[in-house]
Design a protein around this motif. Sequence first.
Motif, short mmCIF file in Angstrom:
data_model
loop_
_atom_site.label_atom_id
_atom_site.label_comp_id
_atom_site.label_asym_id
_atom_site.label_seq_id
_atom_site.Cartn_x
_atom_site.Cartn_y
_atom_site.Cartn_z
N THR B 43 0.96 -1.41 -0.33
CA THR B 43 0.01 0.48 -0.31
C THR B 43 0.71 1.39 0.19
O THR B 43 0.87 2.21 -0.72
N ASP B 179 -5.38 -1.46 -5.04
CA ASP B 179 -4.85 -1.68 -3.95
C ASP B 179 -5.89 -2.37 -3.27
O ASP B 179 -7.47 -1.95 -2.63
N GLU B 180 -5.74 -4.06 -3.45
CA GLU B 180 -6.64 -4.84 -2.72
C GLU B 180 -8.16 -4.04 -2.56
O GLU B 180 -8.90 -4.17 -2.43
MG MG Z 1 -2.54 -2.11 2.37
#
Ligand code: MG
Lengths: 221, 260
Positions: B43, B179-180
């Motif tokens: 991240t 991000d995910e």
């Molecule tokens: Mg993360």
Amino acid sequence: MKLILEQMPIVFRSLNVGFLQTLRLFFITLIGAFPLGLVICMGTMSRLRLLSSICKVFVWIIRGTPLMIQLLIIYYFPGLVWHNPIWGSGENGRFLAASVAFIINYACYFSEIYRGGIQAIPVGQEEAGLVLGMTRSQIFFRIKLLQMIKRVLPPISNEIITLVKDTSLSRIIALQEIIWAGQAFMKGSQGISGAIWPLFFTAVYYLAATGILTIGLGSLE
Amino acid sequence: MAILEVEHLQKSFGSTDVLKDITFSVEKGQAVSIIGSSGSGKTTLLRCLNFLESPDSGTIKVNGQVIFDPAVQGRLSEKDIRERRLHFGLVFQSFNLFPQYTALQNVTLAKTLMVRQQKLDKNNPGILKSIEEEGKELLERMGLADRMGNYPHQLSGGQQQRVAIARALALSPDILCFDEPTSALDPELTGEVLRVIRSLAEQNFTMIIVTHEMAFARDVASHVIFMDSGRIAEQGRPEEVFGNPHEERTRHFLAGFSQS
Ligand SMILES: [Mg+2]
Ligand SMILES: Nc1ncnc2c1ncn2[C@@H]1O[C@H](COP(=O)(O)OP(=O)(O)OP(=O)(O)O)[C@@H](O)[C@H]1O
């Protein structure tokens, strides 16, 4: 009882006039304090250290002292200390001074409520705006402001209800609001003296006003 | 030529080094997936690319042009930073849609504000209309033609994430980062989001995808980066990284996934 019935028309006319002044102070305070609170709030949250410190100390002083003292200082200080009674004499002068004191006082309370509302907004909102290339002011006015308003509506409603009753503090500088109008009949006015019921009766006006506001603000939320 | 070159990127928070000497590049039209255990810095890396964090050292180049260099970073105006970060788009794990705007408004807001700010709508009165048309088209491509007027709270998580993808695409970034994107979704909703990302890969959008969906990371990307405690421990073609990892750490990480 008969006496009271006879007094009623005179008393109500007087109380209505006083209540009108109460309402004027109420509305002018809101009109002034909503935006001024936002300015102070942005000041306390500023990235300029000095500005934010000054604003925080100011808010602390205003919130840490009684509104009644603030009223007295704002009304009497210019005349007593600078020998320059900027407010002018008479009811208009008193109203102006009371308006300034109330607006400043309530703006400080509002600013803290706004600040809480802004800080409660998830940081992801700001980050999403930044990543999309928005400017800081666009993020504030287009994204955060409305979310903040939604969050602060309940605590602001409380303050608004409190303000209705707080206006009576302006009695201390003899503003001719409804308490003043009710009290006049104790000392003697328009042929009525020694009557205490008009003062007590002012409570009904406050109750009516706060009742209407409670319903109105409740439906807003 | 590489569209993105990241060289020797370092970032620490206080005394913890979160990114240590990150170097990689991305080709135009390529999808890169980044995998790695929790806390490995994935991240943070995406946030550095999007100027949400400022790296301590290293450079970021887009199309050969340096867009991040710590030596000049402090002297950049907010306007410069805004322009530079628009090379990138970011889709967050938690969507971060604006709740007070409809799906369509979420998609068009940033561009509309930009156009107004630059007063472009004065000479080109049709431009706002065309931004709206583009927004509608994007939402249609996300399979949300019938959801444009809905507010985020009226949408499922999968729909919200697709709106967020459309919102990021609306600014035509050179590189779109995820991000995910499916971590906050119920399992039955991940499919629709992954399908959208896959179709973007097929249309040769340049993308960097951080994900815990190993099967997806493997078959959507042409390049896989495995991160381990702030470093790129291994990178290469998905067949290599997944099928024949060189590093013990990669093997260990992947083994943890096949078990669970
Ligand atoms: Mg993360
Ligand atoms: N703002 C911050 N301040 C201090 N430490 C931070 C901050 N942001 C991240 N970290 C730390 O940096 C490390 C890497 O975090 P990061 O969020 O980049 O990991 P990640 O690979 O995305 O993990 P996950 O898979 O759980 O999302 C973690 O140890 C985290 O605690």
